[in-house]
Design a protein around this motif. Structure first.
Motif, PDB file in Angstrom:
ATOM      1  N   ARG A  11     -25.316  -3.810  30.284  1.00 34.19           N
ATOM      2  CA  ARG A  11     -25.950  -5.044  30.748  1.00 34.19           C
ATOM      3  C   ARG A  11     -26.978  -4.820  31.838  1.00 34.19           C
ATOM      4  N   SER A 102     -26.953  -8.009  21.997  1.00 31.97           N
ATOM      5  CA  SER A 102     -27.230  -9.369  22.443  1.00 31.97           C
ATOM      6  C   SER A 102     -28.294  -9.305  23.521  1.00 31.97           C
ATOM      7  N   GLU A 104     -27.982 -10.147  26.384  1.00 28.48           N
ATOM      8  CA  GLU A 104     -27.318  -9.825  27.652  1.00 28.48           C
ATOM      9  C   GLU A 104     -26.932  -8.355  27.775  1.00 28.48           C
TER      10      GLU A 104
END
Length: 162
Positions: A11, A102, A104
């Motif tokens: 992340r 994703s 994120e």
């Protein structure tokens, strides 16, 4: 595998595919196949033997929107070729294909190609077999290199039409 550290890196760190393609040693993987537009490599955290990731080299985040039809088709055909090579090498009962990522974390689209060995109890198949939360294989570097070499040969043979 430390899942907290992995999530923090996914992340907050750089794109792992782009870092690998750029040659960053912190993101090194065993390469299975590479051409001008794609790369296939052994998963650093495999949950099944011979698990391979396939990705476009270009940093895109929405594979169905960011790749034109021709690029998407080439990528999909490569995923199939690599999956067939995985089947040649690990002789699975079933081959799983899954695209993850994703916005994120791990935003660069990549396909997981994982061969399910015969005899795995049903409760440990499918998503369970792919989730790092259930553990990852401890693959010695020399074993990973040998698997990657077998997969490279199998991919090359398939690309030659063999």
């Amino acid at each position: 595998m430390d899942l907290g550290t992995y999530e923090q890196r996914a992340r907050g760190g750089p794109c792992f595919v782009c870092s690998f393609v750029a040659g960053d040693p912190a993101y090194a993987h065993e390469t299975v196949y590479e051409d001008d537009a794609h790369v296939a490599f052994l998963d650093r955290y495999p949950t099944l033997p011979g698990k391979v990731l396939v990705a476009p080299k270009a940093h895109v985040e929405h594979v169905v929107r960011d790749l034109d039809e021709a690029a998407y088709t080439r990528l999909t055909l490569l995923v199939r070729t690599v999956a067939l090579a995985v089947e040649d090498v690990v002789a699975p009962e079933r081959t799983y294909l899954l695209s993850l990522g994703s916005a994120e974390g791990n935003a660069h689209p990549h396909w997981h190609i994982a061969g399910l060995p015969p005899g795995v109890p049903y409760a440990r198949q499918q998503y369970h077999a792919l989730m790092t939360e259930h553990g990852v294989l401890d693959v010695r570097p020399e074993d990973g290199a040998a698997t990657a070499a077998r997969l490279r040969r199998a991919v090359a043979e398939r690309l030659r039409g063999g």
